[in-house]
Structure formats: structure tokens, C-alpha cells
Design an enzyme around this catalytic site. Structure first.
Site, PDB file in Angstrom:
ATOM      1  N   LEU A 239       0.670  -1.102  -0.255  1.00  0.00           N
ATOM      2  CA  LEU A 239       0.190  -0.219   0.044  1.00  0.00           C
ATOM      3  C   LEU A 239       1.149   0.858  -0.114  1.00  0.00           C
ATOM      4  O   LEU A 239       1.244   1.993   1.115  1.00  0.00           O
ATOM      5  CB  LEU A 239      -0.707  -0.044   1.363  1.00  0.00           C
ATOM      6  CG  LEU A 239      -2.277  -0.812   0.989  1.00  0.00           C
ATOM      7  CD1 LEU A 239      -2.970  -0.772   2.362  1.00  0.00           C
ATOM      8  CD2 LEU A 239      -3.035  -0.642  -0.113  1.00  0.00           C
ATOM      9  N   HIS A 240       1.253   1.645  -0.740  1.00  0.00           N
ATOM     10  CA  HIS A 240       2.381   2.570  -0.891  1.00  0.00           C
ATOM     11  C   HIS A 240       2.023   4.615  -0.992  1.00  0.00           C
ATOM     12  O   HIS A 240       2.340   4.451  -0.093  1.00  0.00           O
ATOM     13  CB  HIS A 240       2.837   2.655  -2.781  1.00  0.00           C
ATOM     14  CG  HIS A 240       3.180   1.731  -3.890  1.00  0.00           C
ATOM     15  ND1 HIS A 240       4.192   1.339  -3.424  1.00  0.00           N
ATOM     16  CD2 HIS A 240       2.442   0.627  -4.357  1.00  0.00           C
ATOM     17  CE1 HIS A 240       5.029   0.538  -4.102  1.00  0.00           C
ATOM     18  NE2 HIS A 240       3.854  -0.224  -5.079  1.00  0.00           N
ATOM     19  N   ASP A 241       0.629   4.627  -1.384  1.00  0.00           N
ATOM     20  CA  ASP A 241       0.354   5.585  -1.057  1.00  0.00           C
ATOM     21  C   ASP A 241      -0.003   6.229   0.417  1.00  0.00           C
ATOM     22  O   ASP A 241      -0.620   7.223   0.461  1.00  0.00           O
ATOM     23  CB  ASP A 241      -0.842   6.958  -2.254  1.00  0.00           C
ATOM     24  CG  ASP A 241      -0.135   6.264  -3.505  1.00  0.00           C
ATOM     25  OD1 ASP A 241       0.947   6.365  -3.611  1.00  0.00           O
ATOM     26  OD2 ASP A 241      -1.193   6.309  -4.546  1.00  0.00           O
TER      27      ASP A 241
END
Length: 318
Positions: A239-241
């Protein structure tokens, strides 16, 4: 103490979850949501931001679409990751409101100018809109508290061997941002690849009895498909953002180091690379706080507890 924020995003599954995470916390005061092309085309990312805000009953937040393409290059999109709509998976509502009849840069400038506190910018897509804002409104630089961005990597890339997607899409914009002198927190792949959501985490989210958590679980079901490819070596989906929001809410979950970061804008092999001087080899002063480590369980717990806040009372309070 409240923190006024502007989210500049290209929704995108993880952008949508970052937006949902941010709006669960009253201390983060959203002045605007602006959109860029990236994970999908500009019309789709704008529509997706409106759909997520409609789900959250937050039509009070002004929304504007931004640049249709990078500063000096053709547009690249990540439809192989996010699907035809950019948010494939759940059945999201159609937008209940319209975007502002001004550009993303105009909306950001307007809201920063009106704010009584310095504003934190949170770009989770290509940095085109932020670069245009900084280039056209130098008088507002002092009213920007910090830029907390998802992009780059000190190690390997995910779009080319050297470059992370957001920076690769518009390296000239990233170069402007990192040279701006405004404090930057860089949430790159080094940390976001540690923010993996596992199958059991998705089931934990699915068990939360509200429509927002159900939507997030279904977003993650789709997002998992791309990341199950063995080439990545992932157990879950990164979950980058949401790491940007998690750092604002709980910086103690992260290990960070102040570094000089430069952007490669010329090389055929390393275009879009974020050159992170972790060992102070260049002698250049640090221009970014770079995140390297993450307490994954603490990150997941923050997400789960935040999603539980979306009770019917909370969703219908406006």
C-alpha cells in the site's frame, strides 16, 4: 493541533485508500483534493476522486482536475495495475457533485492563500501539478508547511530497473519539486514495499461492519491480483500511497533519514531515478526526509482502526 492538507492524487487503488485513511482523522483538515493523470487517464482519475468522496459523504471538499500530461513528455498510465476504471473491484457510487470550474493549480493556490496555517501538500501521483504550482506561485512557498510525497526509491525501481512509476512519469516535475527548498518527506519504494497488506489483513478489514471498509476490502481484492506475480517476491500487496498519511498521523511507525535527493532527467537507462545520497557522498545538503523502515503491524492496525471510524453516524454527520 489541526493540520490543513491538500491531497493531489491519481486514484488508483492505493490513492483511494490514502484518501479514505486521511478523512477518517479530524486532525487532518482537507482543503482540497486535486487529481493528476497517472494510474489512469485524467478524466478517470478525476471521476474516481469524486466517487470516493461521494462514498464518504464529503461533497464539501472542493475537487479540481489537473494537468492532462507531464510537463515535457507523453503520458504513461498504469492501467495494468489499476484496471480499466482505475478503481476496478468494488461497485462505487456515481459522483453526487461536480468538480470546480478551475484547474488543480488554481484551486491549490486559492486554498493555500486562504489558509490561516501553512498547508501540507500530499501528492501521491506524478508531481506535475505540484511543480506547476511551485513554478507559478513562488509567493506561496512560505505558506507550504511540507510536501509529503509517494514516489522514488533509494534502491530499485518498479517501472524501470532504476525508476519508480510516479517519478518516471514526470521526472522534470520531480526535479522542480526536489529543488524547491520546501521541506519534503519522501515515501519511496524502500518503505512502501514493507507496507504489505496480507490476505488475513483484508479479511480483518472485510469484517468491519461499514460500507467504507467493505469497499476497501474489495479494492484490495483487485489490487492483490497484480501483486501476486512471483517476480515481485511479495507475500501481500504494498500500500504505497497510504504511507504518506500514516507518516503524518504516526511518524513513530517509520525509520527515516535526512538525505540529498536528485532526479535523473537525461539518462536513457536511469531516467526518473531518485538518486538518494544516504552516505553523504556528494557533500550536498539534505533536501528530503527519506523513509526507509516501517512497523508493518502498526501500519495495518492504524488502517483498520481508521476504517472502523466510518460508522453510519460518522458518514451521515454532514
Amino acid at each position: 493541533m489541526t493540520c490543513p492538507i491538500i491531497l493531489d492524487c491519481d486514484p488508483g487503488h492505493d490513492d483511494a485508500i490514502a484518501l479514505i485513511l486521511a478523512l477518517a482523522h479530524p486532525d487532518l483538515v482537507p482543503l482540497a483534493v486535486t487529481t493528476s493523470a497517472g494510474n489512469q487517464t485524467p478524466d478517470k482519475t478525476l471521476n474516481n476522486a469524486l466517487r470516493i468522496l461521494t462514498l464518504l459523504n464529503r461533497s464539501d471538499i472542493p475537487v479540481a482536475g489537473g494537468a492532462a500530461k507531464p510537463l515535457a513528455r507523453d503520458l504513461i498510465i498504469a492501467d495494468n495495475v489499476h484496471g480499466e476504471t482505475g478503481l476496478d473491484g468494488p461497485a462505487l457510487p456515481n459522483p453526487s457533485f461536480s468538480p470546480q470550474a478551475i484547474t488543480a493549480v488554481e484551486l491549490m493556490a486559492q486554498q493555500i492563500r486562504k489558509s490561516h496555517q501553512p498547508v501540507t501538500l500530499i501528492p501521491t501521483g506524478p508531481l506535475t501539478n505540484i511543480a506547476l504550482l511551485l513554478a507559478s506561485h513562488s509567493e506561496l512557498h512560505d505558506k507550504i508547511e511540507r510536501i509529503v510525497l509517494m514516489g522514488g526509491a533509494a534502491g530499485v525501481g518498479n517501472w524501470t530497473p532504476a525508476a519508480e512509476f510516479n517519478i518516471f512519469v514526470d521526472p522534470e516535475a520531480a526535479d522542480i519539486v526536489f529543488k524547491s527548498g520546501i521541506p519534503i518527506t519522501m515515501c519511496g519504494l524502500d518503505v512502501t514495499h514493507q507496507a504489505q497488506i496480507m490476505d488475513e489483513d483484508i479479511e480483518r478489514i472485510r469484517a468491519i461492519p461499514n460500507p467504507v471498509a467493505k469497499c476497501v476490502a474489495e479494492l484490495l481484492d483487485f489490487f492483490m491480483i497484480y501483486h501476486r506475480d512471483p517476480k515481485w517476491g511479495f507475500v501481500g500487496a504494498p500500500l504505497h500511497d497510504p504511507c504518506t498519511i500514516a507518516w503524518l498521523l504516526k511518524p513513530e511507525l517509520f525509520d527515516a533519514q535526512d538525505c540529498w535527493v536528485g532526479i535523473e532527467t537525461q539518462s536513457e537507462l536511469t531516467l526518473g531515478m531518485t538518486v538518494v545520497d544516504r552516505y553523504q557522498l556528494t557533500g550536498k545538503p539534505a533536501n528530503a526526509t527519506v523513509l526507509f523502515g516501517l512497523n508493518r503491524q502498526g501500519f495495518v492496525d492504524l488502517l483498520v482502526h481508521s476504517l472502523a471510524a466510518y460508522t453510519p453516524t460518522y458518514l451521515n454527520r454532514r
